[in-house]
Write a protein that holds these residues in place. Structure first.
Motif, PDB file in Angstrom:
ATOM      1  N   VAL A  96       9.814  -9.934  -8.731  1.00 22.55           N
ATOM      2  CA  VAL A  96       9.714 -10.315  -7.204  1.00 22.55           C
ATOM      3  C   VAL A  96      11.174 -10.148  -6.665  1.00 22.55           C
ATOM      4  CG1 VAL A  96       9.036 -11.974  -5.503  1.00 22.55           C
ATOM      5  CG2 VAL A  96       7.559 -11.387  -7.453  1.00 22.55           C
ATOM      6  N   MET A 134      -0.546 -11.079 -12.609  1.00 24.86           N
ATOM      7  CA  MET A 134       0.581 -11.709 -11.758  1.00 24.86           C
ATOM      8  C   MET A 134       0.254 -11.204 -10.397  1.00 24.86           C
ATOM      9  SD  MET A 134       3.978 -10.574 -14.163  1.00 24.86           S
ATOM     10  CE  MET A 134       3.868 -11.094 -15.886  1.00 24.86           C
ATOM     11  N   PRO A 167       1.652 -16.863  -7.809  1.00 25.43           N
ATOM     12  CA  PRO A 167       1.969 -17.974  -8.746  1.00 25.43           C
ATOM     13  C   PRO A 167       0.849 -18.790  -8.844  1.00 25.43           C
ATOM     14  CG  PRO A 167       3.148 -18.116  -6.706  1.00 25.43           C
ATOM     15  CD  PRO A 167       2.600 -16.913  -6.541  1.00 25.43           C
ATOM     16  N   SER A 190       0.150 -21.426   0.319  1.00 25.19           N
ATOM     17  CA  SER A 190      -1.427 -21.799   0.176  1.00 25.19           C
ATOM     18  C   SER A 190      -1.964 -22.737   1.115  1.00 25.19           C
ATOM     19  CB  SER A 190      -1.726 -22.017  -1.262  1.00 25.19           C
ATOM     20  OG  SER A 190      -1.934 -20.814  -1.903  1.00 25.19           O
ATOM     21  N   TYR A 225      -7.087  -8.297  11.376  1.00 23.09           N
ATOM     22  CA  TYR A 225      -6.597  -8.205   9.819  1.00 23.09           C
ATOM     23  C   TYR A 225      -8.021  -8.312   9.150  1.00 23.09           C
ATOM     24  CZ  TYR A 225      -4.176  -9.295   5.258  1.00 23.09           C
ATOM     25  OH  TYR A 225      -3.721  -9.362   4.120  1.00 23.09           O
ATOM     26  N   GLY A 268       2.767   1.547  -3.027  1.00 25.34           N
ATOM     27  CA  GLY A 268       1.663   1.630  -3.950  1.00 25.34           C
ATOM     28  C   GLY A 268       1.358   3.225  -4.179  1.00 25.34           C
ATOM     29  N   ILE A 324      -4.562   1.885 -13.627  1.00 22.92           N
ATOM     30  CA  ILE A 324      -4.319   1.370 -12.212  1.00 22.92           C
ATOM     31  C   ILE A 324      -5.703   1.076 -11.317  1.00 22.92           C
ATOM     32  CG2 ILE A 324      -3.162   2.089  -9.925  1.00 22.92           C
ATOM     33  CD1 ILE A 324      -0.873   3.014 -11.493  1.00 22.92           C
ATOM     34  N   GLU A 364       0.883  -1.157  -0.038  1.00 22.85           N
ATOM     35  CA  GLU A 364       0.117  -0.145   0.005  1.00 22.85           C
ATOM     36  C   GLU A 364       1.026   1.127   0.030  1.00 22.85           C
ATOM     37  OE1 GLU A 364      -3.198   0.040  -0.138  1.00 22.85           O
ATOM     38  OE2 GLU A 364      -3.950  -1.949   0.571  1.00 22.85           O
ATOM     39  N   ALA A 422      -6.933  -5.857  -6.761  1.00 24.49           N
ATOM     40  CA  ALA A 422      -6.863  -5.918  -5.459  1.00 24.49           C
ATOM     41  C   ALA A 422      -8.072  -6.219  -4.565  1.00 24.49           C
ATOM     42  CB  ALA A 422      -6.313  -4.710  -4.831  1.00 24.49           C
ATOM     43  N   GLN A 440       3.854 -21.837  -2.292  1.00 22.43           N
ATOM     44  CA  GLN A 440       4.455 -22.494  -1.275  1.00 22.43           C
ATOM     45  C   GLN A 440       3.587 -22.297  -0.143  1.00 22.43           C
ATOM     46  OE1 GLN A 440       7.237 -20.340  -2.341  1.00 22.43           O
ATOM     47  NE2 GLN A 440       7.647 -18.912  -0.632  1.00 22.43           N
ATOM     48  N   GLU A 454       1.180   6.442  -8.438  1.00 25.36           N
ATOM     49  CA  GLU A 454       0.264   7.262  -8.846  1.00 25.36           C
ATOM     50  C   GLU A 454       0.492   8.626  -8.419  1.00 25.36           C
ATOM     51  OE1 GLU A 454      -3.902   5.300  -8.440  1.00 25.36           O
ATOM     52  OE2 GLU A 454      -2.469   4.611  -6.944  1.00 25.36           O
ATOM     53  N   SER A 510       4.020  -5.871  -3.477  1.00 24.78           N
ATOM     54  CA  SER A 510       3.638  -6.508  -4.700  1.00 24.78           C
ATOM     55  C   SER A 510       4.535  -5.905  -5.724  1.00 24.78           C
ATOM     56  CB  SER A 510       2.191  -5.741  -4.923  1.00 24.78           C
ATOM     57  OG  SER A 510       1.358  -6.338  -5.947  1.00 24.78           O
ATOM     58  N   SER A 511       4.400  -6.895  -6.641  1.00 20.11           N
ATOM     59  CA  SER A 511       5.172  -6.877  -7.973  1.00 20.11           C
ATOM     60  C   SER A 511       4.627  -5.721  -8.771  1.00 20.11           C
ATOM     61  CB  SER A 511       5.062  -8.346  -8.671  1.00 20.11           C
ATOM     62  OG  SER A 511       3.872  -8.571  -8.915  1.00 20.11           O
TER      63      SER A 511
END
Ligand code: FAQ
Length: 334
Positions: free
Chosen positions: A292, A217, A221, A229, A168, A69, A145, A66, A153, A227, A73, A129-130
């Motif tokens: 990444v 993306m 992945p 998830s 969260y 990010g 964007i 964030e 997002a 790995q 902009e 984030s990439s």
């Protein structure tokens, strides 16, 4: 504030009956029951150490995304084409800063300090984030964007409102409401440009061509390569897999592109009647992992901007601390 970190200290003294983060089959069973029932885990509850670490990783990376990010902009605030567009963009970038702060606060409930998190970003240890390592070349990028990046997002973040970790999940409720406004303003900006001159329409198409694949993306992945998830799904942190969310995003976005009158840069994009979904082409995973790993078009520039902002803001932090110390001293003397 009571945090898991304080539990560790308590654990050293081993107060009887007090939940600690040490392995404990009884607490583990209670934790598993809660997750299975769909109840929230709260900051004071016992939780497995691996669950806590996964949350710190994901929430802090989300917070960094964030904050970083804001940069692509922010680059266009002084060049917005009208006062209306400038005030919308200012509000949006400010919202992203706010999202970063809610998320850092949520991560802090897990016993890490803001300084540790910021240090991990600045030293390159923590990811973000990439998507934010691509440049914003024209005003149309700002619309794209909003439409694609905020759109992706939201798709990823709506399920996080039901994430098993209460702080969260609650932060995500407000963030999603704001992201939804962001997505609409981006689409509105593009609709306006598409009704403009041929040069404006070309600008939109060019921006869509550059942002489409990086937006796909963002979901991470393929499930087979993801790995984290399996654990995250078991713990109710993730509710929907990377590939499923990516497909939902493509299905929702193709009709929006048609209304807008832009093409999507994928010759394999085709409605699949049998699946009831849009088929799409292969993602360039080499490009993804390269970004990444820190080698995208803007990785260096983004990190440098964050480090400089931190260093140049040192005097503000020092002044705020000195002010707080003075107030505390005055209160003690009174
Ligand atoms: N970029 O095992 P998985 C926004 C990493 S906010 C960089 O599948 P996971 C708002 C991943 O960390 C955008 N790295 O990982 C906005 C892991 O490495 P690690 C951010 C990525 O966590 C809009 C490795 O690959 N949103 O846009 C990426 O289960 C406009 C293997 O991956 C969030 O952070 C990537 N795209 O799933 C702001 C949402 N994808 O950590 C301004 C919360 C994967 O083990 C303007 N996060 N990696 O070293 C999530 O939902 C998840 O963390 C995923 C990744 C889905 C991103």
């Amino acid at each position: 504030m009571y945090t898991q970190a304080m539990d560790i200290a308590a654990a050293k003294g081993e107060k009887p009956g007090k939940p600690t983060r040490l392995e404990n089959p009884e607490y583990q069973a209670q934790f598993d029951d809660k997750v299975d029932r769909g109840d929230f885990i709260e900051a004071k509850d016992w939780m497995p150490e691996a669950y806590r670490r996964t949350l710190v990783r994901q929430i802090s990376q989300h917070a960094h995304s964030e904050i970083v990010g804001m940069l692509p902009e922010g680059n266009w605030i002084t060049r917005a084409p009208s006062l209306k567009r400038k005030s919308i963009l200012l509000a949006k970038v400010q919202d992203e800063g706010g999202h970063g702060l809610y998320l850092y606060a949520a991560a802090e409930t897990l016993g890490v300090s803001r300084d540790e998190l910021v240090e991990a970003l600045h030293s390159g240890k923590a990811k973000y984030s990439s998507i934010f390592n691509y440049p914003t070349l024209t005003w149309a990028d700002i619309g794209v964007i909003g439409w694609l990046v905020d759109g992706a997002a939201i798709m990823n973040q709506i399920p996080l409102c039901r994430c098993s970790y209460g702080p969260y999940a609650r932060a995500m409720l407000r963030i999603c409401k704001e992201e939804s406004f962001h997505q609409r303003q981006g689409y509105d900006l593009l609709l306006t440009m598409m009704q403009g001159t041929p040069a404006q329409r070309d600008m939109v198409q060019d921006a869509v061509n550059r942002w489409w694949w990086p937006s796909l993306m963002m979901f991470g992945p393929h499930d087979a390569q993801s790995q984290n998830s399996a654990d995250s799904m078991r713990w109710g942190i993730k509710r929907i897999s990377n590939d499923e969310l990516r497909q939902k995003f493509v299905d929702a976005t193709v009709p929006q592109a048609q209304v807008l009158g832009v093409g999507l840069p994928d010759p394999h994009l085709k409605w699949n009647e049998q699946r009831g979904h849009w088929d799409f082409g292969a993602i360039d995973w080499d490009e993804f992992w390269n970004v990444v790993a820190g080698h995208g078009p803007c990785n260096r520039e983004r990190l440098q901007a964050r480090v400089s902002a931190w260093e140049e803001g040192a005097w503000v932090r020092e002044a705020a601390l000195a002010h707080a110390d003075k107030r505390a001293a005055r209160a003690r003397a009174a």
